[in-house]
Design a protein around this motif. Structure first.
Motif, PDB file in Angstrom:
ATOM      1  N   TRP A  55       0.840  -1.197   0.000  1.00 47.98           N
ATOM      2  CA  TRP A  55       0.000   0.000   0.000  1.00 47.98           C
ATOM      3  C   TRP A  55       0.879   1.253   0.000  1.00 47.98           C
ATOM      4  O   TRP A  55       0.613   2.207  -0.718  1.00 47.98           O
ATOM      5  CB  TRP A  55      -0.909  -0.061   1.222  1.00 47.98           C
ATOM      6  CG  TRP A  55      -1.973   0.978   1.312  1.00 47.98           C
ATOM      7  CD1 TRP A  55      -3.125   1.044   0.581  1.00 47.98           C
ATOM      8  CD2 TRP A  55      -1.993   2.088   2.216  1.00 47.98           C
ATOM      9  NE1 TRP A  55      -3.857   2.135   0.985  1.00 47.98           N
ATOM     10  CE2 TRP A  55      -3.192   2.786   1.988  1.00 47.98           C
ATOM     11  CE3 TRP A  55      -1.128   2.546   3.194  1.00 47.98           C
ATOM     12  CZ2 TRP A  55      -3.543   3.921   2.701  1.00 47.98           C
ATOM     13  CZ3 TRP A  55      -1.476   3.675   3.911  1.00 47.98           C
ATOM     14  CH2 TRP A  55      -2.670   4.352   3.663  1.00 47.98           C
ATOM     15  N   PHE A 137      -2.647   0.067 -14.506  1.00 44.46           N
ATOM     16  CA  PHE A 137      -3.223   0.824 -13.394  1.00 44.46           C
ATOM     17  C   PHE A 137      -2.124   1.442 -12.528  1.00 44.46           C
ATOM     18  O   PHE A 137      -2.222   2.603 -12.137  1.00 44.46           O
ATOM     19  CB  PHE A 137      -4.121  -0.075 -12.542  1.00 44.46           C
ATOM     20  CG  PHE A 137      -4.586   0.602 -11.284  1.00 44.46           C
ATOM     21  CD1 PHE A 137      -5.570   1.572 -11.337  1.00 44.46           C
ATOM     22  CD2 PHE A 137      -4.017   0.286 -10.064  1.00 44.46           C
ATOM     23  CE1 PHE A 137      -5.987   2.222 -10.180  1.00 44.46           C
ATOM     24  CE2 PHE A 137      -4.427   0.924  -8.909  1.00 44.46           C
ATOM     25  CZ  PHE A 137      -5.419   1.894  -8.963  1.00 44.46           C
ATOM     26  N   LEU A 141      -1.745   5.310 -11.858  1.00 46.86           N
ATOM     27  CA  LEU A 141      -1.799   5.803 -10.480  1.00 46.86           C
ATOM     28  C   LEU A 141      -0.678   6.797 -10.205  1.00 46.86           C
ATOM     29  O   LEU A 141      -0.874   7.806  -9.532  1.00 46.86           O
ATOM     30  CB  LEU A 141      -1.708   4.608  -9.521  1.00 46.86           C
ATOM     31  CG  LEU A 141      -1.954   4.856  -8.046  1.00 46.86           C
ATOM     32  CD1 LEU A 141      -3.372   5.360  -7.819  1.00 46.86           C
ATOM     33  CD2 LEU A 141      -1.725   3.569  -7.267  1.00 46.86           C
ATOM     34  N   ARG A 149      -3.783  10.530  -5.178  1.00 49.11           N
ATOM     35  CA  ARG A 149      -3.347   9.137  -5.102  1.00 49.11           C
ATOM     36  C   ARG A 149      -3.632   8.572  -3.711  1.00 49.11           C
ATOM     37  O   ARG A 149      -4.154   7.474  -3.561  1.00 49.11           O
ATOM     38  CB  ARG A 149      -1.856   9.047  -5.429  1.00 49.11           C
ATOM     39  CG  ARG A 149      -1.337   7.651  -5.566  1.00 49.11           C
ATOM     40  CD  ARG A 149       0.154   7.621  -5.858  1.00 49.11           C
ATOM     41  NE  ARG A 149       0.591   8.691  -6.723  1.00 49.11           N
ATOM     42  CZ  ARG A 149       1.657   9.457  -6.494  1.00 49.11           C
ATOM     43  NH1 ARG A 149       2.411   9.251  -5.426  1.00 49.11           N
ATOM     44  NH2 ARG A 149       1.999  10.394  -7.333  1.00 49.11           N
ATOM     45  N   LEU A 152      -7.403   8.108  -3.178  1.00 45.45           N
ATOM     46  CA  LEU A 152      -7.889   6.994  -3.986  1.00 45.45           C
ATOM     47  C   LEU A 152      -7.485   5.648  -3.380  1.00 45.45           C
ATOM     48  O   LEU A 152      -8.291   4.703  -3.338  1.00 45.45           O
ATOM     49  CB  LEU A 152      -7.350   7.107  -5.413  1.00 45.45           C
ATOM     50  CG  LEU A 152      -7.911   6.117  -6.432  1.00 45.45           C
ATOM     51  CD1 LEU A 152      -9.414   6.331  -6.625  1.00 45.45           C
ATOM     52  CD2 LEU A 152      -7.187   6.266  -7.763  1.00 45.45           C
ATOM     53  N   LEU A 153      -6.269   5.554  -2.864  1.00 44.92           N
ATOM     54  CA  LEU A 153      -5.827   4.290  -2.258  1.00 44.92           C
ATOM     55  C   LEU A 153      -6.594   3.982  -0.979  1.00 44.92           C
ATOM     56  O   LEU A 153      -6.893   2.818  -0.688  1.00 44.92           O
ATOM     57  CB  LEU A 153      -4.321   4.317  -2.007  1.00 44.92           C
ATOM     58  CG  LEU A 153      -3.482   4.226  -3.288  1.00 44.92           C
ATOM     59  CD1 LEU A 153      -2.020   4.520  -3.001  1.00 44.92           C
ATOM     60  CD2 LEU A 153      -3.639   2.860  -3.937  1.00 44.92           C
ATOM     61  N   TRP A 154      -6.945   5.000  -0.203  1.00 41.88           N
ATOM     62  CA  TRP A 154      -7.802   4.774   0.973  1.00 41.88           C
ATOM     63  C   TRP A 154      -9.186   4.297   0.511  1.00 41.88           C
ATOM     64  O   TRP A 154      -9.766   3.391   1.106  1.00 41.88           O
ATOM     65  CB  TRP A 154      -7.935   6.039   1.818  1.00 41.88           C
ATOM     66  CG  TRP A 154      -6.801   6.264   2.765  1.00 41.88           C
ATOM     67  CD1 TRP A 154      -5.634   6.936   2.506  1.00 41.88           C
ATOM     68  CD2 TRP A 154      -6.699   5.817   4.116  1.00 41.88           C
ATOM     69  NE1 TRP A 154      -4.825   6.926   3.622  1.00 41.88           N
ATOM     70  CE2 TRP A 154      -5.455   6.252   4.625  1.00 41.88           C
ATOM     71  CE3 TRP A 154      -7.546   5.098   4.957  1.00 41.88           C
ATOM     72  CZ2 TRP A 154      -5.037   5.995   5.925  1.00 41.88           C
ATOM     73  CZ3 TRP A 154      -7.126   4.845   6.252  1.00 41.88           C
ATOM     74  CH2 TRP A 154      -5.887   5.281   6.730  1.00 41.88           C
ATOM     75  N   ALA A 155      -9.702   4.902  -0.561  1.00 43.16           N
ATOM     76  CA  ALA A 155     -11.020   4.501  -1.072  1.00 43.16           C
ATOM     77  C   ALA A 155     -10.996   3.062  -1.572  1.00 43.16           C
ATOM     78  O   ALA A 155     -11.959   2.316  -1.384  1.00 43.16           O
ATOM     79  CB  ALA A 155     -11.469   5.451  -2.184  1.00 43.16           C
ATOM     80  N   TYR A 156      -9.893   2.631  -2.195  1.00 44.60           N
ATOM     81  CA  TYR A 156      -9.783   1.259  -2.667  1.00 44.60           C
ATOM     82  C   TYR A 156      -9.735   0.260  -1.518  1.00 44.60           C
ATOM     83  O   TYR A 156      -9.963  -0.928  -1.717  1.00 44.60           O
ATOM     84  CB  TYR A 156      -8.568   1.080  -3.576  1.00 44.60           C
ATOM     85  CG  TYR A 156      -8.786   1.602  -4.977  1.00 44.60           C
ATOM     86  CD1 TYR A 156     -10.060   1.782  -5.503  1.00 44.60           C
ATOM     87  CD2 TYR A 156      -7.721   1.928  -5.794  1.00 44.60           C
ATOM     88  CE1 TYR A 156     -10.264   2.275  -6.767  1.00 44.60           C
ATOM     89  CE2 TYR A 156      -7.915   2.415  -7.072  1.00 44.60           C
ATOM     90  CZ  TYR A 156      -9.191   2.582  -7.555  1.00 44.60           C
ATOM     91  OH  TYR A 156      -9.389   3.066  -8.817  1.00 44.60           O
ATOM     92  N   GLU A 157      -9.435   0.749  -0.327  1.00 47.37           N
ATOM     93  CA  GLU A 157      -9.486  -0.111   0.867  1.00 47.37           C
ATOM     94  C   GLU A 157     -10.885  -0.097   1.473  1.00 47.37           C
ATOM     95  O   GLU A 157     -11.087  -0.532   2.603  1.00 47.37           O
ATOM     96  CB  GLU A 157      -8.451   0.345   1.896  1.00 47.37           C
ATOM     97  CG  GLU A 157      -7.021   0.162   1.462  1.00 47.37           C
ATOM     98  CD  GLU A 157      -6.602  -1.282   1.385  1.00 47.37           C
ATOM     99  OE1 GLU A 157      -7.187  -2.133   2.083  1.00 47.37           O
ATOM    100  OE2 GLU A 157      -5.669  -1.583   0.607  1.00 47.37           O
ATOM    101  N   GLU A 158     -11.864   0.430   0.733  1.00 48.55           N
ATOM    102  CA  GLU A 158     -13.279   0.461   1.083  1.00 48.55           C
ATOM    103  C   GLU A 158     -13.617   1.430   2.210  1.00 48.55           C
ATOM    104  O   GLU A 158     -14.575   1.232   2.951  1.00 48.55           O
ATOM    105  CB  GLU A 158     -13.799  -0.952   1.397  1.00 48.55           C
ATOM    106  CG  GLU A 158     -13.672  -1.901   0.236  1.00 48.55           C
ATOM    107  CD  GLU A 158     -14.231  -3.279   0.531  1.00 48.55           C
ATOM    108  OE1 GLU A 158     -14.854  -3.464   1.589  1.00 48.55           O
ATOM    109  OE2 GLU A 158     -14.039  -4.158  -0.319  1.00 48.55           O
ATOM    110  N   ARG A 183     -10.443   9.499 -10.014  1.00 49.63           N
ATOM    111  CA  ARG A 183     -11.139   8.442 -10.769  1.00 49.63           C
ATOM    112  C   ARG A 183     -11.322   8.834 -12.227  1.00 49.63           C
ATOM    113  O   ARG A 183     -11.190   7.995 -13.125  1.00 49.63           O
ATOM    114  CB  ARG A 183     -12.481   8.134 -10.108  1.00 49.63           C
ATOM    115  CG  ARG A 183     -12.330   7.372  -8.813  1.00 49.63           C
ATOM    116  CD  ARG A 183     -13.631   7.187  -8.093  1.00 49.63           C
ATOM    117  NE  ARG A 183     -13.474   6.317  -6.939  1.00 49.63           N
ATOM    118  CZ  ARG A 183     -14.214   6.394  -5.851  1.00 49.63           C
ATOM    119  NH1 ARG A 183     -15.195   7.281  -5.771  1.00 49.63           N
ATOM    120  NH2 ARG A 183     -13.999   5.563  -4.840  1.00 49.63           N
TER     121      ARG A 183
END
Length: 197
Positions: A55, A137, A141, A149, A152-158, A183
């Motif tokens: 991460w 990707f 990124l 960035r 977005l990486l926090w968002a990809y961790e839901e 996005r």
């Protein structure tokens, strides 16, 4: 249960939350509590260290070696504070991000060289296990500004925008704006690569 649910679930009552001195150092605990904490932490360490380092690498702030070093330091701090940490994964991400920024500001780590030199190419033998889409990707990124960035990486961790805002000390509106921009740019880059093929 998925990671997000497990991470944010109300902590089950446990031996370390009900003892009379909740902030006592590990050495002050009775042996059975020390063993239980060691077992809990060991499972967290084995299951999350590599994920945390990966991460950090995706953020593009530090080299692979520095990312694992920061992840290891984060785990050391987590072990020292384990009885007081309610959501270990969120705590580890927040702490590792802070450690990266602190080290970079003190000049203790060299910023990552051009990311393009480190991403495996589609024909490379080392890239056989990595999908073309993932490579594309990762390259896309790295074109984002650092804050986009990170969000977005926090968002990809839901994480939801309100949760990201709390973790990164931003407003939810700023998070939503950064996510929308990130996005949109990623989609444009990825769509452009699809149409080239």
């Amino acid at each position: 249960m998925d990671d997000k649910t497990t991470e944010r679930a109300e902590p089950e009552p446990s031996y370390w939350m009900v003892r009379s001195t909740p902030n006592a150092p590990l050495r002050d605990l009775v042996p059975c509590e020390q063993d239980q904490i060691r077992d809990e932490f060991s499972a967290f360490y084995r299951g999350f260290l590599t994920h945390l380092a990966s991460w950090l690498i995706l953020h593009g702030w530090v080299s692979d070696a520095d990312a694992y070093d920061v992840a290891q330091d984060t785990m050391r701090l987590a072990y020292e504070r384990w009885p007081t940490i309610e959501h270990p994964r969120a705590w580890a991400r927040r702490t590792a991000s802070r450690l990266c920024v602190e080290r970079l500001s003190r000049g203790e780590m060299l910023p990552v060289e051009d990311i393009e030199d480190r991403i495996p190419r589609k024909g490379d033998t080392c890239a056989t296990a990595v999908s073309d889409t993932l490579q594309d990707f990762m390259a896309a990124l790295q074109t984002l500004p650092p804050r986009q960035r990170q969000v977005l990486l926090w968002a990809y961790e839901e994480y939801e925008p309100a949760e990201i805002a709390a973790e990164l000390k931003m407003t939810p509106e700023a998070v939503r704006s950064s996510l929308w921009k990130a996005r949109r740019k990623i989609a444009k880059i990825m769509h452009g690569q699809d149409s080239d093929q």
